[in-house]
Design a protein around this motif. Structure first.
Motif, mmCIF file in Angstrom:
data_model
loop_
_atom_site.group_PDB
_atom_site.id
_atom_site.type_symbol
_atom_site.label_atom_id
_atom_site.label_comp_id
_atom_site.label_asym_id
_atom_site.label_seq_id
_atom_site.Cartn_x
_atom_site.Cartn_y
_atom_site.Cartn_z
ATOM 1 N N MET A 110 0.854 -1.187 0.000
ATOM 2 C CA MET A 110 0.000 0.000 0.000
ATOM 3 C C MET A 110 0.891 1.239 0.000
ATOM 4 S SD MET A 110 -3.119 -1.315 0.225
ATOM 5 C CE MET A 110 -4.241 -0.087 0.907
ATOM 6 N N GLU A 111 0.506 2.236 -0.792
ATOM 7 C CA GLU A 111 1.279 3.470 -0.893
ATOM 8 C C GLU A 111 0.358 4.682 -0.849
ATOM 9 O OE1 GLU A 111 4.473 4.801 -1.344
ATOM 10 O OE2 GLU A 111 5.152 2.895 -0.548
ATOM 11 N N PRO A 112 0.781 5.765 -0.188
ATOM 12 C CA PRO A 112 0.005 7.011 -0.179
ATOM 13 C C PRO A 112 0.451 7.924 -1.326
ATOM 14 C CG PRO A 112 1.740 7.160 1.443
ATOM 15 C CD PRO A 112 1.905 5.822 0.760
ATOM 16 N N PHE A 113 0.137 7.547 -2.554
ATOM 17 C CA PHE A 113 0.596 8.265 -3.741
ATOM 18 C C PHE A 113 0.326 9.769 -3.604
ATOM 19 C CE2 PHE A 113 -0.016 3.924 -4.991
ATOM 20 C CZ PHE A 113 1.000 3.661 -5.897
ATOM 21 N N VAL A 114 1.340 10.580 -3.981
ATOM 22 C CA VAL A 114 1.246 12.034 -3.797
ATOM 23 C C VAL A 114 1.307 12.702 -5.161
ATOM 24 C CG1 VAL A 114 3.744 12.311 -3.506
ATOM 25 C CG2 VAL A 114 2.181 14.006 -2.514
ATOM 26 N N ASP A 115 0.658 13.850 -5.269
ATOM 27 C CA ASP A 115 0.565 14.530 -6.556
ATOM 28 C C ASP A 115 1.707 15.516 -6.760
ATOM 29 O OD1 ASP A 115 -1.659 14.717 -8.791
ATOM 30 O OD2 ASP A 115 -0.816 16.726 -8.524
ATOM 31 N N ALA A 116 2.237 15.571 -7.992
ATOM 32 C CA ALA A 116 3.349 16.471 -8.296
ATOM 33 C C ALA A 116 2.955 17.933 -8.141
ATOM 34 C CB ALA A 116 3.863 16.208 -9.705
ATOM 35 N N LEU B 225 5.444 14.397 2.523
ATOM 36 C CA LEU B 225 4.215 14.573 1.764
ATOM 37 C C LEU B 225 3.620 13.229 1.360
ATOM 38 C CD1 LEU B 225 5.244 17.425 -0.728
ATOM 39 C CD2 LEU B 225 4.745 17.570 1.724
ATOM 40 N N THR B 226 2.320 13.110 1.530
ATOM 41 C CA THR B 226 1.586 11.951 1.017
ATOM 42 C C THR B 226 0.250 12.442 0.483
ATOM 43 O OG1 THR B 226 0.293 11.380 2.999
ATOM 44 C CG2 THR B 226 2.561 10.547 2.890
ATOM 45 N N GLY B 227 -0.402 11.565 -0.260
ATOM 46 C CA GLY B 227 -1.787 11.813 -0.615
ATOM 47 C C GLY B 227 -2.684 11.496 0.560
ATOM 48 N N PRO B 228 -4.003 11.610 0.376
ATOM 49 C CA PRO B 228 -4.926 11.413 1.495
ATOM 50 C C PRO B 228 -5.344 9.967 1.722
ATOM 51 C CG PRO B 228 -6.129 12.202 -0.402
ATOM 52 C CD PRO B 228 -4.684 12.192 -0.800
ATOM 53 N N PHE C 68 12.483 -0.366 -5.962
ATOM 54 C CA PHE C 68 11.159 -0.933 -5.748
ATOM 55 C C PHE C 68 11.140 -1.820 -4.511
ATOM 56 C CE2 PHE C 68 8.123 -0.651 -9.474
ATOM 57 C CZ PHE C 68 8.694 0.496 -9.986
ATOM 58 N N SER C 69 12.127 -2.710 -4.424
ATOM 59 C CA SER C 69 12.135 -3.647 -3.304
ATOM 60 C C SER C 69 12.366 -2.928 -1.981
ATOM 61 C CB SER C 69 13.215 -4.719 -3.520
ATOM 62 O OG SER C 69 14.507 -4.137 -3.599
ATOM 63 N N GLU C 70 13.097 -1.805 -2.021
ATOM 64 C CA GLU C 70 13.388 -1.076 -0.780
ATOM 65 C C GLU C 70 12.180 -0.295 -0.287
ATOM 66 O OE1 GLU C 70 16.724 2.005 1.069
ATOM 67 O OE2 GLU C 70 16.686 1.617 -1.088
ATOM 68 N N VAL C 71 11.525 0.445 -1.188
ATOM 69 C CA VAL C 71 10.477 1.354 -0.721
ATOM 70 C C VAL C 71 9.101 0.697 -0.647
ATOM 71 C CG1 VAL C 71 11.707 3.369 -1.580
ATOM 72 C CG2 VAL C 71 9.989 2.273 -3.027
ATOM 73 N N LEU C 72 8.962 -0.488 -1.237
ATOM 74 C CA LEU C 72 7.672 -1.185 -1.181
ATOM 75 C C LEU C 72 7.677 -2.294 -0.137
ATOM 76 C CD1 LEU C 72 6.759 -1.372 -4.983
ATOM 77 C CD2 LEU C 72 5.669 0.034 -3.216
ATOM 78 N N ASP C 73 8.450 -2.094 0.915
ATOM 79 C CA ASP C 73 8.519 -3.106 1.981
ATOM 80 C C ASP C 73 7.586 -2.783 3.138
ATOM 81 O OD1 ASP C 73 9.759 -0.937 3.123
ATOM 82 O OD2 ASP C 73 11.643 -1.965 3.594
ATOM 83 N N GLY C 74 6.717 -1.809 2.951
ATOM 84 C CA GLY C 74 5.764 -1.434 3.995
ATOM 85 C C GLY C 74 6.174 -0.233 4.823
ATOM 86 N N ARG C 75 7.390 0.246 4.652
ATOM 87 C CA ARG C 75 7.877 1.352 5.497
ATOM 88 C C ARG C 75 7.079 2.641 5.284
ATOM 89 N NH1 ARG C 75 13.888 2.162 3.575
ATOM 90 N NH2 ARG C 75 13.700 -0.107 3.386
ATOM 91 N N ASN C 76 6.500 2.794 4.099
ATOM 92 C CA ASN C 76 5.788 4.035 3.792
ATOM 93 C C ASN C 76 4.274 3.872 3.783
ATOM 94 O OD1 ASN C 76 8.201 5.476 3.463
ATOM 95 N ND2 ASN C 76 8.378 4.831 1.326
ATOM 96 N N ALA C 77 3.782 2.768 4.313
ATOM 97 C CA ALA C 77 2.339 2.495 4.268
ATOM 98 C C ALA C 77 1.609 3.222 5.401
ATOM 99 C CB ALA C 77 2.086 0.994 4.331
ATOM 100 N N HIS C 78 1.800 4.533 5.450
ATOM 101 C CA HIS C 78 1.095 5.361 6.423
ATOM 102 C C HIS C 78 1.006 6.776 5.874
ATOM 103 C CE1 HIS C 78 5.416 5.550 7.408
ATOM 104 N NE2 HIS C 78 5.181 6.807 7.730
ATOM 105 N N LEU C 79 -0.003 7.489 6.303
ATOM 106 C CA LEU C 79 -0.231 8.846 5.829
ATOM 107 C C LEU C 79 0.524 9.851 6.692
ATOM 108 C CD1 LEU C 79 -4.084 8.706 5.184
ATOM 109 C CD2 LEU C 79 -2.225 8.150 3.605
ATOM 110 N N MET C 80 0.963 10.941 6.059
ATOM 111 C CA MET C 80 1.616 12.038 6.767
ATOM 112 C C MET C 80 0.939 13.348 6.378
ATOM 113 S SD MET C 80 3.935 10.622 8.666
ATOM 114 C CE MET C 80 5.066 11.950 9.109
ATOM 115 N N ASP C 81 1.192 14.399 7.150
ATOM 116 C CA ASP C 81 0.474 15.652 6.949
ATOM 117 C C ASP C 81 1.373 16.781 6.466
ATOM 118 O OD1 ASP C 81 1.943 16.056 9.238
ATOM 119 O OD2 ASP C 81 0.269 16.808 10.451
ATOM 120 N N GLY C 82 2.399 16.456 5.689
ATOM 121 C CA GLY C 82 3.314 17.489 5.213
ATOM 122 C C GLY C 82 2.657 18.545 4.356
#
Length: 276
Positions: A156-162, A185-188, A235-249
């Motif tokens: 799961m990823e919080p895709f963010v807009d450019a 920064l993350t998306g919602p 891909f293998s580094e950043v898709l290991d779950g470390r970023n599967a949370h939302l932030m409020d940047g």
């Protein structure tokens, strides 16, 4: 005369000036009356990460710097290169640096430290997956072909807009109140690649599937398409779950909510991003 003086006081070298975020940063700075220098091989003078001889001429007259390293800060040697440019920029009179960073990769963290130690005001803008990867980058051809083949499993990823990234970067480049801040920064929403495929199917009116592939299959695809194999490591580094949370940047920096992937997809489809 006042507008001219203000523009000169806000001259910015935008590295990656024709890329996904750099192009948007440049457009926003021009709209504010600034005089950004587009840091690219086709710029005047040109700028190339691979040729340090181009850096000093590109920095002439700049007092701020936007760093969007290519191909990615997680790649080996990136932190040393970014540090070298940052120190040169300070020597040339740059007093404010905004760096586009990753979310938690060791290489990105090292590059952040290199910028922070260069001697200028700094702001770190951390992001991971961009929405525009599907409309302006390496995922666009697979979307057009109707098949997203990625070794992402159920990540799961919080895709963010450019656009959000550029808005935050420009705020930091033009307002000293953002100095010393790290904005993550993350998306919602958290989205899987299955979710992405479904949302793109809805806006394009075509069936787009997410196909789970192995790391070896992905490396073969990269090689066949003359893409850097280091992308597989990323891909293998950043898709290991470390970023599967939302932030409020985005909220911290701009006081508003980030753009949702669904809105991005509708806008990109309407602009013809996936029109055959």
């Amino acid at each position: 005369m006042t507008n001219s003086r203000n523009a000169q006081a806000r001259q910015t070298l935008v590295t990656g000036g024709t890329g996904k975020t750099g192009r948007r940063v440049t457009e926003r700075l021009i709209a504010r009356g600034a005089q950004p220098h587009v840091g690219s091989r086709s710029g005047t003078p040109p700028f190339s990460w691979e040729d340090p001889n181009t850096w000093e001429p590109a920095l002439d007259g700049a007092d701020s710097l936007y760093i969007a390293f290519q191909p990615d800060l997680a790649f080996p040697g990136a932190a040393d290169i970014v540090g070298q440019l940052s120190r040169l920029a300070v020597d040339k009179g740059v007093h404010r640096i905004v760096v586009l960073s990753g979310r938690g990769e060791d290489g990105a963290l090292a590059a952040e430290q290199a910028v922070q130690q260069a001697g200028a005001e700094w702001t770190v803008v951390r992001c991971s997956w961009f929405n525009q990867n599907f409309s302006e980058s390496f995922f666009q051809p697979p979307v057009m072909a109707g098949e997203l083949a990625v070794p992402a499993g159920d990540a799961m990823e919080p895709f963010v807009d450019a656009d959000d990234i550029a808005d935050v970067a420009v705020a930091a480049l033009t307002d000293g109140a953002h100095a010393g801040k790290v904005y993550e920064l993350t998306g919602p929403r958290l989205l899987s690649f299955d979710d992405i495929a479904n949302e793109l199917s809805q806006v394009t009116g075509r069936t787009i599937r997410y196909v789970r592939i192995t790391d070896a299959e992905f490396r073969a695809y990269l090689k066949e398409n003359d893409l850097p194999e280091e992308l597989a490591d990323l891909f293998s580094e950043v898709l290991d779950g470390r970023n599967a949370h939302l932030m409020d940047g985005v909220q911290q920096a701009l006081g508003r909510a980030p753009k949702d992937f669904a809105q991005f997809a509708r806008e990109a489809a309407a602009a013809g991003a996936w029109t055959p």
